[in-house]
Design a protein around this motif. Structure first.
Motif, mmCIF file in Angstrom:
data_model
loop_
_atom_site.group_PDB
_atom_site.id
_atom_site.type_symbol
_atom_site.label_atom_id
_atom_site.label_comp_id
_atom_site.label_asym_id
_atom_site.label_seq_id
_atom_site.Cartn_x
_atom_site.Cartn_y
_atom_site.Cartn_z
ATOM 1 N N SER A 1 25.333 34.785 28.597
ATOM 2 C CA SER A 1 25.616 34.209 26.743
ATOM 3 C C SER A 1 24.080 35.447 26.517
ATOM 4 O O SER A 1 23.746 35.819 25.197
ATOM 5 C CB SER A 1 25.263 32.670 26.499
ATOM 6 N N GLN A 2 23.320 35.794 27.620
ATOM 7 C CA GLN A 2 22.742 36.840 26.657
ATOM 8 C C GLN A 2 23.412 38.565 26.565
ATOM 9 O O GLN A 2 22.667 38.885 25.896
ATOM 10 C CB GLN A 2 21.546 37.449 27.996
ATOM 11 N N PHE A 3 24.258 38.680 27.013
ATOM 12 C CA PHE A 3 24.616 40.119 26.787
ATOM 13 C C PHE A 3 26.057 40.204 26.348
ATOM 14 O O PHE A 3 26.738 38.422 25.931
ATOM 15 C CB PHE A 3 26.087 40.120 28.542
ATOM 16 N N LEU A 4 26.436 40.783 25.363
ATOM 17 C CA LEU A 4 27.391 41.075 24.206
ATOM 18 C C LEU A 4 28.989 41.202 25.080
ATOM 19 O O LEU A 4 29.922 40.952 24.317
ATOM 20 C CB LEU A 4 27.310 42.148 22.945
ATOM 21 N N GLU A 5 28.996 41.814 25.650
ATOM 22 C CA GLU A 5 29.858 42.541 26.651
ATOM 23 C C GLU A 5 30.725 40.860 27.565
ATOM 24 O O GLU A 5 29.787 40.615 28.850
ATOM 25 C CB GLU A 5 30.495 43.486 27.765
ATOM 26 N N GLU A 6 31.365 40.707 28.117
ATOM 27 C CA GLU A 6 31.879 39.898 29.377
ATOM 28 C C GLU A 6 31.297 40.794 30.651
ATOM 29 O O GLU A 6 31.775 41.698 30.687
ATOM 30 C CB GLU A 6 33.570 39.552 29.413
ATOM 31 N N ILE A 7 30.743 39.715 31.790
ATOM 32 C CA ILE A 7 30.370 40.955 33.058
ATOM 33 C C ILE A 7 31.674 40.671 33.240
ATOM 34 O O ILE A 7 32.757 39.801 33.981
ATOM 35 C CB ILE A 7 29.359 39.344 33.119
ATOM 36 N N THR A 8 32.235 41.672 34.259
ATOM 37 C CA THR A 8 31.975 42.270 35.499
ATOM 38 C C THR A 8 31.919 41.762 36.427
ATOM 39 O O THR A 8 31.306 42.082 36.915
ATOM 40 C CB THR A 8 33.388 43.328 36.036
ATOM 41 N N TYR A 9 31.844 40.166 37.310
ATOM 42 C CA TYR A 9 31.342 39.757 38.686
ATOM 43 C C TYR A 9 31.640 40.557 39.808
ATOM 44 O O TYR A 9 32.742 40.832 39.900
ATOM 45 C CB TYR A 9 31.031 38.392 38.452
ATOM 46 N N MET A 10 30.931 40.934 40.113
ATOM 47 C CA MET A 10 30.889 41.621 42.083
ATOM 48 C C MET A 10 30.230 40.814 42.795
ATOM 49 O O MET A 10 30.338 40.897 44.005
ATOM 50 C CB MET A 10 30.041 43.002 41.774
ATOM 51 N N ASP A 11 29.807 39.247 42.625
ATOM 52 C CA ASP A 11 29.407 38.515 43.159
ATOM 53 C C ASP A 11 28.768 38.766 44.651
ATOM 54 O O ASP A 11 29.505 38.594 45.744
ATOM 55 C CB ASP A 11 30.596 37.636 43.571
ATOM 56 N N ILE A 12 28.100 39.632 44.701
ATOM 57 C CA ILE A 12 27.221 40.420 45.392
ATOM 58 C C ILE A 12 26.021 39.466 46.198
ATOM 59 O O ILE A 12 25.309 38.768 46.092
ATOM 60 C CB ILE A 12 26.441 41.160 45.444
ATOM 61 N N PRO A 13 25.885 39.078 47.461
ATOM 62 C CA PRO A 13 24.717 37.942 48.183
ATOM 63 C C PRO A 13 23.457 38.736 47.726
ATOM 64 O O PRO A 13 22.934 39.753 48.006
ATOM 65 C CB PRO A 13 25.457 37.759 49.331
ATOM 66 N N SER A 14 22.623 37.839 47.318
ATOM 67 C CA SER A 14 21.084 37.776 47.143
ATOM 68 C C SER A 14 20.399 37.070 47.946
ATOM 69 O O SER A 14 20.722 36.598 48.414
ATOM 70 C CB SER A 14 21.296 37.818 45.159
#
Length: 121
Positions: A78-91
């Motif tokens: 919710s902190q972002f104005l635009e929708e996130i395009t998730y890359m799902d990179i393991p961290s």
């Protein structure tokens, strides 16, 4: 039992909104409480539910979130104005910790524990 875990995870949204503050992220502002909370939140959620810490690139840099039982949970989207395009990179915890510090982490962990006792347990 798995549905109980999902119910507890979903209740975390309210708990986190009650717990976030300027003490848990220097970027926090009252009209955008999730701002800057991604790394510290991913760490605390990982403490509670295990799973995996994931990341994706956003214009501001790396954004951290969790995957638990194969499902993505991004409590700070919710902190972002635009929708996130998730890359799902393991961290991992080390990378997420680079986004926060020990004091912010300890503060969020303590606040979440207080609210969990009130709501979940």
């Amino acid at each position: 039992m798995l549905s109980t875990v999902y119910t507890k995870i979903e209740k975390m949204r309210d708990i986190l909104f009650q717990s976030w503050s300027i003490e848990t992220s220097s970027k926090w502002i009252s009209d955008n409480p999730a701002k800057g909370q991604c790394g510290v939140t991913a760490l605390v959620i990982h403490d509670l539910f295990e799973g995996e810490i994931m990341k994706t690139k956003v214009p501001e840099g790396w954004h951290f979130y969790n995957r638990i039982n194969g499902k993505r949970y991004d409590f700070t989207a919710s902190q972002f104005l635009e929708e996130i395009t998730y890359m799902d990179i393991p961290s991992n915890r080390k990378e997420a910790f680079a986004d926060t510090n020990e004091k912010q982490y300890d503060t969020l962990k303590q606040k979440v524990r207080i609210h969990i006792k009130e709501v979940i347990l």
